[in-house]
Design an enzyme around this catalytic site. Structure first.
Site, PDB file in Angstrom:
ATOM      1  N   GLU A 152       0.467   5.300   0.480  1.00 50.11           N
ATOM      2  CA  GLU A 152      -0.461   6.345   0.925  1.00 50.11           C
ATOM      3  C   GLU A 152      -0.010   7.718   0.437  1.00 50.11           C
ATOM      4  OE1 GLU A 152      -0.975   5.749   5.152  1.00 50.11           O
ATOM      5  OE2 GLU A 152      -2.108   3.901   4.796  1.00 50.11           O
ATOM      6  N   GLU A 171      -3.052  -4.527  -3.019  1.00 56.21           N
ATOM      7  CA  GLU A 171      -3.563  -5.436  -4.049  1.00 56.21           C
ATOM      8  C   GLU A 171      -3.587  -4.781  -5.420  1.00 56.21           C
ATOM      9  OE1 GLU A 171      -4.793  -4.748  -1.110  1.00 56.21           O
ATOM     10  OE2 GLU A 171      -5.920  -6.399  -0.231  1.00 56.21           O
ATOM     11  N   ASN A 196       0.838  -1.204   0.000  1.00 55.50           N
ATOM     12  CA  ASN A 196       0.000   0.000   0.000  1.00 55.50           C
ATOM     13  C   ASN A 196       0.873   1.254   0.000  1.00 55.50           C
ATOM     14  OD1 ASN A 196       0.615  -0.841   2.692  1.00 55.50           O
ATOM     15  ND2 ASN A 196      -0.971   0.497   3.521  1.00 55.50           N
ATOM     16  N   CYS A 215     -10.408  -4.761   0.154  1.00 48.48           N
ATOM     17  CA  CYS A 215     -11.545  -3.840   0.145  1.00 48.48           C
ATOM     18  C   CYS A 215     -12.360  -4.056  -1.142  1.00 48.48           C
ATOM     19  CB  CYS A 215     -11.060  -2.395   0.239  1.00 48.48           C
ATOM     20  SG  CYS A 215     -10.356  -1.761  -1.289  1.00 48.48           S
TER      21      CYS A 215
HETATM   22  N1  THU Z   1      -5.168  -1.481   2.629  1.00 49.19           N
HETATM   23  C1  THU Z   1      -4.613  -2.304   1.686  1.00 49.19           C
HETATM   24  O1  THU Z   1      -3.551  -2.024   1.133  1.00 49.19           O
HETATM   25  N2  THU Z   1      -5.267  -3.451   1.382  1.00 49.19           N
HETATM   26  C2  THU Z   1      -6.395  -3.896   2.006  1.00 49.19           C
HETATM   27  O2  THU Z   1      -6.877  -4.977   1.687  1.00 49.19           O
HETATM   28  C3  THU Z   1      -7.027  -3.071   3.036  1.00 49.19           C
HETATM   29  C4  THU Z   1      -6.423  -1.752   3.286  1.00 49.19           C
HETATM   30  C5  THU Z   1      -4.432  -0.271   2.985  1.00 49.19           C
HETATM   31  C6  THU Z   1      -5.057   1.027   2.570  1.00 49.19           C
HETATM   32  C7  THU Z   1      -4.438   1.975   3.573  1.00 49.19           C
HETATM   33  O3  THU Z   1      -3.160   2.367   3.109  1.00 49.19           O
HETATM   34  C8  THU Z   1      -4.253   1.135   4.817  1.00 49.19           C
HETATM   35  O4  THU Z   1      -4.299  -0.216   4.390  1.00 49.19           O
HETATM   36  C9  THU Z   1      -5.288   1.364   5.890  1.00 49.19           C
HETATM   37  O5  THU Z   1      -6.558   1.232   5.394  1.00 49.19           O
END
Ligand code: THU
Length: 145
Positions: A51, A62, A49, A100
């Protein structure tokens, strides 16, 4: 099941997803997610992830992995995706997290392109879930009409 019960190939994929939690850029949530995708050409493409100060501009692990995989190997089919996460305490979560809704929809596109099921492995410290397909994670999914 547990990590030790996985096949060697699945263990390798989960290891990659776990390792990629380290490449997560998550200064806002401090929640690190790693994903690794096994392709039909034998390559494994990983992501984490990423941000952003403008929160919605960030991207989940993902989709980071999926978009990079298809951008790099457009002719390869997705076979399996493994997902792992590290909580705000810096430890791997005891129980798996699930992708998600936006990631499910995005992964469904690549399952459709693959023309067959893409297995989803949700890995955590104490438990690992294997889902048979992306479709199984998204009932009543939007598909092209
Ligand atoms: N996040 C993911 O990368 N994948 C998931 O399946 C759920 C959430 C990330 C998004 C954000 O950077 C952090 O987790 C908190 O939500």
């Amino acid at each position: 099941m547990t990590f030790d019960e996985l096949s060697p190939a699945d263990r390798r994929l989960v290891d990659k997803a776990r390792r990629h939690t380290l490449t997560s850029y998550a200064p806002y949530s401090r929640f690190r997610v790693g994903a690794a995708i096994l392709l039909s050409n034998g390559e494994i493409v990983s992501g984490s992830n990423q941000e952003n100060a403008a929160y919605p501009s960030g991207l989940c692990a993902e989709r980071t992995a999926a978009f990079y995989a298809h951008a790099t190997y457009p002719d390869a089919k997705f076979q399996t995706i493994a997902i792992a996460a590290v909580g705000t305490d810096g430890l791997e979560l005891p129980d798996p997290i699930a992708p998600c809704g936006a990631c499910r929809q995005s992964l469904l596109e690549y399952e459709k392109l693959a023309g067959g099921d893409v297995r989803v492995i949700l890995a955590a410290r104490d438990r690992v879930y294997i889902l048979p397909s992306v479709r199984s994670t998204l009932p009543l999914a939007f598909v092209e009409f």
